[in-house]
Scaffold this motif. Structure first.
Motif, PDB file in Angstrom:
ATOM      1  N   GLU A  59       0.855  -1.188   0.000  1.00  0.00           N
ATOM      2  CA  GLU A  59       0.000   0.000   0.000  1.00  0.00           C
ATOM      3  C   GLU A  59       0.892   1.239   0.000  1.00  0.00           C
ATOM      4  N   VAL A  60       0.791   2.057  -1.033  1.00  0.00           N
ATOM      5  CA  VAL A  60       1.635   3.243  -1.179  1.00  0.00           C
ATOM      6  C   VAL A  60       1.039   4.410  -0.404  1.00  0.00           C
ATOM      7  N   LYS A  61       1.868   5.037   0.447  1.00  0.00           N
ATOM      8  CA  LYS A  61       1.440   6.172   1.250  1.00  0.00           C
ATOM      9  C   LYS A  61       2.196   7.431   0.822  1.00  0.00           C
ATOM     10  N   GLU A  62       1.465   8.487   0.472  1.00  0.00           N
ATOM     11  CA  GLU A  62       2.089   9.772   0.183  1.00  0.00           C
ATOM     12  C   GLU A  62       2.538  10.407   1.495  1.00  0.00           C
ATOM     13  N   THR A  63       3.789  10.881   1.542  1.00  0.00           N
ATOM     14  CA  THR A  63       4.330  11.475   2.770  1.00  0.00           C
ATOM     15  C   THR A  63       5.122  12.727   2.430  1.00  0.00           C
ATOM     16  N   ALA A  64       5.691  13.335   3.487  1.00  0.00           N
ATOM     17  CA  ALA A  64       6.505  14.537   3.295  1.00  0.00           C
ATOM     18  C   ALA A  64       7.929  14.222   2.873  1.00  0.00           C
ATOM     19  N   GLY A  65       8.357  12.952   2.962  1.00  0.00           N
ATOM     20  CA  GLY A  65       9.698  12.611   2.512  1.00  0.00           C
ATOM     21  C   GLY A  65      10.505  11.828   3.532  1.00  0.00           C
ATOM     22  N   SER A  66      11.822  11.871   3.387  1.00  0.00           N
ATOM     23  CA  SER A  66      12.735  10.959   4.084  1.00  0.00           C
ATOM     24  C   SER A  66      12.599  10.960   5.602  1.00  0.00           C
ATOM     25  N   ALA A  67      12.784  12.115   6.234  1.00  0.00           N
ATOM     26  CA  ALA A  67      12.753  12.167   7.702  1.00  0.00           C
ATOM     27  C   ALA A  67      11.377  11.771   8.217  1.00  0.00           C
ATOM     28  N   ALA A  68      10.340  12.265   7.557  1.00  0.00           N
ATOM     29  CA  ALA A  68       8.983  11.907   7.951  1.00  0.00           C
ATOM     30  C   ALA A  68       8.775  10.399   7.829  1.00  0.00           C
ATOM     31  N   ASN A  69       9.285   9.807   6.762  1.00  0.00           N
ATOM     32  CA  ASN A  69       9.134   8.360   6.548  1.00  0.00           C
ATOM     33  C   ASN A  69       9.749   7.559   7.690  1.00  0.00           C
ATOM     34  N   LEU A  70      10.929   7.970   8.129  1.00  0.00           N
ATOM     35  CA  LEU A  70      11.608   7.236   9.192  1.00  0.00           C
ATOM     36  C   LEU A  70      10.875   7.379  10.526  1.00  0.00           C
ATOM     37  N   ARG A  71      10.327   8.559  10.772  1.00  0.00           N
ATOM     38  CA  ARG A  71       9.523   8.731  11.993  1.00  0.00           C
ATOM     39  C   ARG A  71       8.232   7.909  11.905  1.00  0.00           C
ATOM     40  N   LEU A  72       7.666   7.826  10.721  1.00  0.00           N
ATOM     41  CA  LEU A  72       6.450   7.027  10.537  1.00  0.00           C
ATOM     42  C   LEU A  72       6.718   5.545  10.759  1.00  0.00           C
ATOM     43  N   ILE A  73       7.892   5.075  10.341  1.00  0.00           N
ATOM     44  CA  ILE A  73       8.273   3.688  10.622  1.00  0.00           C
ATOM     45  C   ILE A  73       8.399   3.487  12.135  1.00  0.00           C
ATOM     46  N   ALA A  74       9.102   4.411  12.786  1.00  0.00           N
ATOM     47  CA  ALA A  74       9.326   4.286  14.227  1.00  0.00           C
ATOM     48  C   ALA A  74       8.010   4.289  15.003  1.00  0.00           C
ATOM     49  N   ASP A  75       7.031   5.062  14.516  1.00  0.00           N
ATOM     50  CA  ASP A  75       5.738   5.176  15.202  1.00  0.00           C
ATOM     51  C   ASP A  75       4.730   4.131  14.755  1.00  0.00           C
ATOM     52  N   GLY A  76       5.133   3.269  13.802  1.00  0.00           N
ATOM     53  CA  GLY A  76       4.266   2.178  13.377  1.00  0.00           C
ATOM     54  C   GLY A  76       3.198   2.537  12.362  1.00  0.00           C
ATOM     55  N   PHE A  77       3.318   3.703  11.723  1.00  0.00           N
ATOM     56  CA  PHE A  77       2.313   4.107  10.744  1.00  0.00           C
ATOM     57  C   PHE A  77       2.627   3.603   9.339  1.00  0.00           C
ATOM     58  N   VAL A  78       3.882   3.316   9.060  1.00  0.00           N
ATOM     59  CA  VAL A  78       4.259   2.636   7.821  1.00  0.00           C
ATOM     60  C   VAL A  78       5.234   1.521   8.182  1.00  0.00           C
ATOM     61  N   ASP A  79       5.378   0.569   7.281  1.00  0.00           N
ATOM     62  CA  ASP A  79       6.236  -0.590   7.529  1.00  0.00           C
ATOM     63  C   ASP A  79       7.583  -0.489   6.826  1.00  0.00           C
ATOM     64  N   ALA A  80       7.603   0.200   5.711  1.00  0.00           N
ATOM     65  CA  ALA A  80       8.816   0.359   4.911  1.00  0.00           C
ATOM     66  C   ALA A  80       8.761   1.728   4.253  1.00  0.00           C
ATOM     67  N   ALA A  81       9.885   2.162   3.691  1.00  0.00           N
ATOM     68  CA  ALA A  81       9.902   3.508   3.111  1.00  0.00           C
ATOM     69  C   ALA A  81      11.097   3.679   2.191  1.00  0.00           C
ATOM     70  N   ILE A  82      11.025   4.736   1.386  1.00  0.00           N
ATOM     71  CA  ILE A  82      12.142   5.172   0.558  1.00  0.00           C
ATOM     72  C   ILE A  82      12.716   6.415   1.212  1.00  0.00           C
ATOM     73  N   VAL A  83      14.033   6.452   1.407  1.00  0.00           N
ATOM     74  CA  VAL A  83      14.665   7.565   2.110  1.00  0.00           C
ATOM     75  C   VAL A  83      16.019   7.877   1.488  1.00  0.00           C
ATOM     76  N   GLN A  84      16.491   9.097   1.747  1.00  0.00           N
ATOM     77  CA  GLN A  84      17.856   9.455   1.368  1.00  0.00           C
ATOM     78  C   GLN A  84      18.831   8.800   2.335  1.00  0.00           C
ATOM     79  N   SER A  85      19.988   8.394   1.830  1.00  0.00           N
ATOM     80  CA  SER A  85      20.952   7.696   2.683  1.00  0.00           C
ATOM     81  C   SER A  85      21.500   8.588   3.791  1.00  0.00           C
TER      82      SER A  85
END
Length: 277
Positions: A59-85
């Motif tokens: 399921e693809v989720k539109e987000t604000a980007g890398s930092a937001a994605n990692l916080r969303l993983i940590a908070d359990g709102f997404v399971d995986a993400a694309i991020v800058q290294s």
């Protein structure tokens, strides 16, 4: 009465259990803005999962980007993400945007592609170097995006203090519209070229891309060994007829600790086997 109450509790438990089971085979993927490379990549990956005979869906989720994605993983709102290294490194080490708030349990599934920094200006603007951005209104991506971090570092490298330019947070789509409407002087994108929203903008209005000089490139590479010298080839966008020197950074597909090793291997296999990624 007690028997009826017990039956009701059992029914609620059964419904909850079924709901949990129905979601256990769904992986939520954090991407980025509509019109950006993360979002289009996420949907391409979803299509590959849909076509395969796998025991999970994406399921693809539109987000604000890398930092937001990692916080969303940590908070359990997404399971995986694309991020800058670079942002991933900060999250793992508790530095930068994640100072003293490191995120554990992240798995790097696969390196994807190099994202290039692209600074977009109107073709007729009296802007020819980074120093000319002083005093201008600049869109630097959404808050908690990787591009906002890099934009600030580049402006700092050019000697432009944060109070010397008006920095605003806008999505790529809103940035393109604002530039077209004359509401901003320039905007930053960090994404693998060509970027869909920028291709569309170049078809609608005349634009240029601002190059980075060797001093800025060297400064950025010195900050983080994941930054690399990059180039946006001539004619990637309408009206941009020369190669544009810039910096790049690796885009990475990551998973949180709740994603099984089996599903991680499936996603890695899909990415590694598909050259169009």
């Amino acid at each position: 009465m007690k028997k009826r109450f017990l039956c009701l509790l059992l029914l609620i438990f059964a419904v909850a259990l079924l709901a949990g089971c129905s979601n256990s085979n769904r992986l939520r993927l954090g991407t980025g803005n509509v019109g950006g490379k993360y979002y289009s990549f996420g949907n391409t990956l979803k299509d590959s999962v849909d076509k395969g005979n796998y025991d999970f869906t994406l399921e693809v989720k539109e987000t604000a980007g890398s930092a937001a994605n990692l916080r969303l993983i940590a908070d359990g709102f997404v399971d995986a993400a694309i991020v800058q290294s670079d942002i991933l490194s900060d999250a793992q080490n508790g530095t930068g945007l994640f100072l003293n708030n490191a995120i554990s349990g992240l798995t790097e599934i696969s390196n994807l592609y190099i994202e290039q920094c692209q600074i977009v200006i109107p073709a007729g603007a009296d802007i020819h170097s980074l120093s000319d951005l002083a005093g201008k209104k600049l869109a630097i991506g959404e808050a908690e995006s990787g591009v906002s971090v890099i934009a600030k570092l580049i402006l700092q490298a050019a000697g432009i203090k944060k109070e010397a330019a008006e920095l605003i947070n806008l999505s790529f789509k809103d940035s393109a519209k604002a530039l077209k409407d004359g509401e901003i002087d320039a905007f930053f994108i960090m994404a693998g070229a060509p970027v869909e929203i920028l291709t569309e903008l170049a078809d609608e209005t005349d634009i240029r891309l601002l190059p980075l000089d060797e001093h800025i490139i060297s400064y950025m590479i010195g900050l983080y060994d994941g930054y690399v010298k990059a180039s946006i080839p001539a004619n990637t966008y309408k009206g941009v007829s020369e190669d544009i020197p810039t910096i790049g950074v690796q885009a990475v597909l990551v998973a949180g600790k709740k994603v099984s090793e089996k599903n991680i291997e499936v996603l890695k296999g899909i990415v590694d086997a598909n050259s169009s990624f």
